[in-house]
Design a protein around this motif. Structure first.
Motif, short mmCIF file in Angstrom:
data_model
loop_
_atom_site.label_atom_id
_atom_site.label_comp_id
_atom_site.label_asym_id
_atom_site.label_seq_id
_atom_site.Cartn_x
_atom_site.Cartn_y
_atom_site.Cartn_z
N ASP A 277 72.86 26.98 -48.65
CA ASP A 277 71.78 27.86 -48.20
C ASP A 277 71.66 27.87 -46.68
OD1 ASP A 277 71.11 28.67 -50.73
OD2 ASP A 277 69.48 27.21 -50.99
N SER A 278 72.14 26.81 -46.03
CA SER A 278 72.01 26.75 -44.56
C SER A 278 73.22 27.39 -43.86
CB SER A 278 71.88 25.28 -44.11
OG SER A 278 73.13 24.61 -44.20
N TRP A 279 74.25 27.77 -44.61
CA TRP A 279 75.46 28.34 -44.01
C TRP A 279 75.39 29.87 -44.00
CZ3 TRP A 279 79.94 25.02 -46.63
CH2 TRP A 279 79.88 23.73 -46.11
N PRO A 280 76.17 30.50 -43.12
CA PRO A 280 76.13 31.97 -43.07
C PRO A 280 76.54 32.62 -44.39
CG PRO A 280 77.41 31.07 -41.23
CD PRO A 280 77.11 29.92 -42.14
N ASP A 281 76.04 33.84 -44.61
CA ASP A 281 76.50 34.66 -45.74
C ASP A 281 77.84 35.30 -45.38
OD1 ASP A 281 74.11 34.08 -46.83
OD2 ASP A 281 73.34 36.13 -46.91
N SER A 282 77.94 35.73 -44.12
CA SER A 282 79.16 36.43 -43.69
C SER A 282 79.22 36.41 -42.16
CB SER A 282 79.15 37.87 -44.19
OG SER A 282 78.02 38.54 -43.70
N MET A 283 80.30 35.85 -41.65
CA MET A 283 80.42 35.72 -40.18
C MET A 283 81.00 36.99 -39.56
SD MET A 283 81.98 31.94 -39.43
CE MET A 283 83.31 32.04 -40.60
N ASP A 284 80.64 37.22 -38.32
CA ASP A 284 81.27 38.27 -37.52
C ASP A 284 82.51 37.66 -36.85
OD1 ASP A 284 82.08 40.07 -35.62
OD2 ASP A 284 80.19 40.07 -34.50
N ASP A 285 83.70 38.12 -37.27
CA ASP A 285 84.91 37.54 -36.68
C ASP A 285 85.61 38.53 -35.75
OD1 ASP A 285 86.02 39.24 -38.56
OD2 ASP A 285 87.04 37.68 -39.71
N SER A 286 84.82 39.43 -35.14
CA SER A 286 85.43 40.47 -34.29
C SER A 286 86.10 39.88 -33.05
CB SER A 286 84.39 41.53 -33.90
OG SER A 286 83.27 40.91 -33.32
N ALA A 287 85.62 38.74 -32.55
CA ALA A 287 86.27 38.15 -31.37
C ALA A 287 87.71 37.75 -31.71
CB ALA A 287 85.49 36.93 -30.87
N ALA A 288 87.91 37.15 -32.89
CA ALA A 288 89.27 36.77 -33.32
C ALA A 288 90.13 38.00 -33.51
CB ALA A 288 89.20 35.96 -34.61
N ARG A 289 89.55 39.06 -34.06
CA ARG A 289 90.31 40.31 -34.28
C ARG A 289 90.74 40.91 -32.95
NH1 ARG A 289 89.46 42.47 -39.77
NH2 ARG A 289 88.24 40.92 -40.88
N GLU A 290 89.80 40.92 -31.99
CA GLU A 290 90.10 41.54 -30.69
C GLU A 290 91.05 40.69 -29.85
OE1 GLU A 290 86.20 42.10 -29.02
OE2 GLU A 290 85.66 43.41 -30.71
N ASP A 291 90.82 39.37 -29.83
CA ASP A 291 91.56 38.52 -28.88
C ASP A 291 92.99 38.22 -29.34
OD1 ASP A 291 89.17 38.51 -27.60
OD2 ASP A 291 88.92 36.34 -27.52
N TRP A 292 93.18 37.92 -30.62
CA TRP A 292 94.53 37.52 -31.04
C TRP A 292 94.98 38.17 -32.34
CZ3 TRP A 292 94.05 34.40 -35.48
CH2 TRP A 292 92.80 33.79 -35.66
N GLY A 293 94.33 39.32 -32.65
CA GLY A 293 94.83 40.18 -33.73
C GLY A 293 94.58 39.67 -35.13
N TRP A 294 93.53 38.87 -35.32
CA TRP A 294 93.23 38.35 -36.66
C TRP A 294 92.97 39.51 -37.63
CZ3 TRP A 294 93.53 35.51 -40.59
CH2 TRP A 294 92.55 35.48 -41.58
N SER A 295 93.63 39.44 -38.79
CA SER A 295 93.43 40.46 -39.81
C SER A 295 93.85 39.87 -41.16
CB SER A 295 94.26 41.69 -39.44
OG SER A 295 94.46 42.49 -40.52
#
Ligand code: AKB
Length: 327
Positions: A277-295
């Protein structure tokens, strides 16, 4: 070719990461190490293995120096539910070992991969689209070690220029090695029970959303981050990465597409429910996508299809072997 040492190679991620990296860098360039004497046969047979206690900093130093290691994947850690049972041990292992390997990195100069987790967040963190930079006040001891670990890595990078990189992993689902004592373990157990007895009793509420990722994506994420150009990394360490967000009811529905009779019921474990319950439901991982192409490649249904196909075949082969032994 870089020489790589995996510390904690016998764990859930380490086992598959060792095999994955050996395929990329060559078997002899990736050394598996663990406190356990015997690991998965694929690890023991597929390349060098050194029995090593990550708590013994002198031994770690000697191995890294002798083997002329260029990169260390630091995977020696205990997971959230086990940490809660023994907070002192959690601190000693998750922080003590990391601290000594960072000190050795400063002396012997090698690059490091250090995983963090969704556990680095807490009740006061925004739950949806959890930003890369946000409030981190975890209420589990596991989370405390994860935030402290992130900060320690930042410090060694800023103060001594150590190239230490890391990801905030969500729950990882693997068809090979079971996880050991995490809050997200249900998402692996559920497939095993669905195939063996068509029912599963879940220790989390049916509507508990958490970030998750199938193992092939987790391996790709770690290796891609380590290969990324240093100048591209705005954060270098503790990147949010996610592939899917689901709750127990959703994974059950996905399993029913293959095993229609599957049923889910609940026996809530208050400790793990409180952590989840204390952890995120869904993280924003846009920094990883933008910086090193995470997909990521796998969504929930693709993962369910693969898990069920692979496990079904493995169980069938095992039954066949057992029947042969009895005949
Ligand atoms: C756990 O549940 O403890 C781990 C994690 C998300 O860090 N799988």
């Amino acid at each position: 070719m870089d020489k790589i040492l995996i510390i904690g190679a016998g764990g859930q991620i380490g086992t598959e990461l060792t095999v994955y990296l050996r395929n990329i860098y060559g078997s002899n360039n990736v050394i598996a190490s663990d406190i356990r004497a015997t690991l998965h046969p694929e690890l023991m047979e597929g390349g060098p293995f050194i029995r090593m206690d990550a708590m013994d900093s002198r031994q770690v130093y000697q191995v890294i120096q002798k083997e002329k290691v260029d990169q260390v994947y630091f995977l020696a850690a205990i997971l959230s539910a086990v940490c809660e049972k023994n907070p002192e041990m959690a601190w000693d292992i998750n922080m003590g070992c990391l601290n000594s390997v960072l000190r050795i990195a400063n002396e012997l100069k090698f690059k490091m991969f250090v995983p963090s987790s969704i556990g680095a967040f807490g009740d006061s963190t925004p739950k949806r689209k959890t930003p890369q930079l946000t409030i981190q006040r975890p209420n589990s001891i596991y989370g405390v070690t994860k935030v402290a670990g992130e900060l320690l890595c930042d410090y060694y990078h800023a103060r001594y220029g150590i190239d230490v990189r890391g990801l905030r992993f969500p729950g990882i689902i693997s068809n090979l090695v079971p996880p050991g004592g995490g809050t997200t373990d249900y998402a692996v157990d559920i497939y095993h029970k669905a195939l063996r007895c068509q029912r599963y009793t879940c220790y989390l509420r049916g509507d508990t959303y958490l970030d998750m990722m199938y193992m092939p994506d987790a391996l790709k994420a770690a290796a891609t981050l380590m290969e990324a150009g240093h100048d591209k990394l705005r954060f270098h360490n503790a990147y949010n990465v996610s592939a899917m967000s689901f709750c127990p009811e959703m994974i059950a529905a996905s399993i029913r597409k293959h095993i229609p009779a599957f049923t889910l019921d609940f026996a809530i474990d208050p400790v793990r429910q409180c952590i989840a319950d204390s952890w995120p439901d869904s993280m924003d991982d846009s920094a990883a996508r933008e910086d090193w192409g995470w997909s990521p490649e796998y969504d929930l249904d693709m993962m369910s299809k693969d898990m069920i196909t692979v496990l079904r075949e493995r169980f069938r082969r095992k039954e066949h072997e057992e029947a042969e032994l009895l005949s």
